[in-house]
Design an enzyme around this catalytic site. Sequence first.
Site, PDB file in Angstrom:
ATOM      1  N   PHE A 136       3.727   6.682   4.274  1.00 57.99           N
ATOM      2  CA  PHE A 136       4.132   8.068   4.083  1.00 57.99           C
ATOM      3  C   PHE A 136       3.227   8.728   3.056  1.00 57.99           C
ATOM      4  O   PHE A 136       2.911   8.135   2.024  1.00 57.99           O
ATOM      5  CB  PHE A 136       5.589   8.147   3.593  1.00 57.99           C
ATOM      6  CG  PHE A 136       6.580   7.656   4.584  1.00 57.99           C
ATOM      7  CD1 PHE A 136       7.057   8.487   5.587  1.00 57.99           C
ATOM      8  CD2 PHE A 136       7.032   6.352   4.533  1.00 57.99           C
ATOM      9  CE1 PHE A 136       7.974   8.033   6.511  1.00 57.99           C
ATOM     10  CE2 PHE A 136       7.952   5.880   5.453  1.00 57.99           C
ATOM     11  CZ  PHE A 136       8.428   6.725   6.456  1.00 57.99           C
TER      12      PHE A 136
ATOM     13  N   ILE B  65       6.919  -0.597   3.307  1.00 54.32           N
ATOM     14  CA  ILE B  65       6.731   0.846   3.194  1.00 54.32           C
ATOM     15  C   ILE B  65       5.537   1.067   2.271  1.00 54.32           C
ATOM     16  O   ILE B  65       5.409   0.412   1.241  1.00 54.32           O
ATOM     17  CB  ILE B  65       7.971   1.525   2.566  1.00 54.32           C
ATOM     18  CG1 ILE B  65       9.260   1.156   3.299  1.00 54.32           C
ATOM     19  CG2 ILE B  65       7.772   3.032   2.468  1.00 54.32           C
ATOM     20  CD1 ILE B  65       9.371   1.659   4.707  1.00 54.32           C
ATOM     21  N   GLU B  66       4.676   2.006   2.657  1.00 51.52           N
ATOM     22  CA  GLU B  66       3.568   2.430   1.796  1.00 51.52           C
ATOM     23  C   GLU B  66       3.745   3.907   1.497  1.00 51.52           C
ATOM     24  O   GLU B  66       4.082   4.689   2.382  1.00 51.52           O
ATOM     25  CB  GLU B  66       2.223   2.235   2.492  1.00 51.52           C
ATOM     26  CG  GLU B  66       1.054   2.820   1.708  1.00 51.52           C
ATOM     27  CD  GLU B  66      -0.261   2.872   2.488  1.00 51.52           C
ATOM     28  OE1 GLU B  66      -1.274   3.275   1.888  1.00 51.52           O
ATOM     29  OE2 GLU B  66      -0.281   2.532   3.688  1.00 51.52           O
ATOM     30  N   ILE B  67       3.525   4.277   0.261  1.00 56.71           N
ATOM     31  CA  ILE B  67       3.447   5.680  -0.138  1.00 56.71           C
ATOM     32  C   ILE B  67       2.032   5.870  -0.662  1.00 56.71           C
ATOM     33  O   ILE B  67       1.543   5.065  -1.454  1.00 56.71           O
ATOM     34  CB  ILE B  67       4.464   6.042  -1.235  1.00 56.71           C
ATOM     35  CG1 ILE B  67       5.883   5.608  -0.868  1.00 56.71           C
ATOM     36  CG2 ILE B  67       4.383   7.529  -1.553  1.00 56.71           C
ATOM     37  CD1 ILE B  67       6.507   6.349   0.286  1.00 56.71           C
TER      38      ILE B  67
END
Length: 169
Positions: free
Chosen positions: A82, A126-128
């Site tokens: 994201f 999850i990656e930010i």
Amino acid sequence: MENPLHLKSVNHISLVCRSVEKSIDFYQNVLGFFSVRRPGSFDFDGAWLFNYGIGIHLLKSEDPDNMPKITQINPKDNHVSFQCESMAIVERKLREMEIEYVKSRVEEGGIYVDQLFFHDPDGSMIEICNCDVLPVIPLAGEANIRSCSSVNCNFQQQQQQQIPSAVQL
């Protein structure tokens, strides 16, 4: 570039989870998704969430006890990424929520991309990131340079369309 299937965008990702309730809580309170109506004809437990132009479909595992255990955070594993507005705010919020994460930084031609990786309650990565600073440069075919940000990409396309008409004058 060709689009043989005439695709428009990513619609949703489906994630199998041990607890639909815990996953709903995570995706709403950590990532900012909101619940949306799910077809009542489904005969299995799950939930649909939406935000940022993408859906997340949560599916209750048929055998939650045999789901893979959460392992160490590995940025080289499968993940959903994201884009964010501020990496500093994301990192501060993750610390406040006591969510374990791994930081990474990629450099390409003097451009730096910062990344934070963490798991959802079931171990999905999850990656930010601030990846929209990195241009998308096709390897073959179309020679246009585009940013990951759809706003920038649309703006660049509009500029490119205006340039030829100005040159013809």
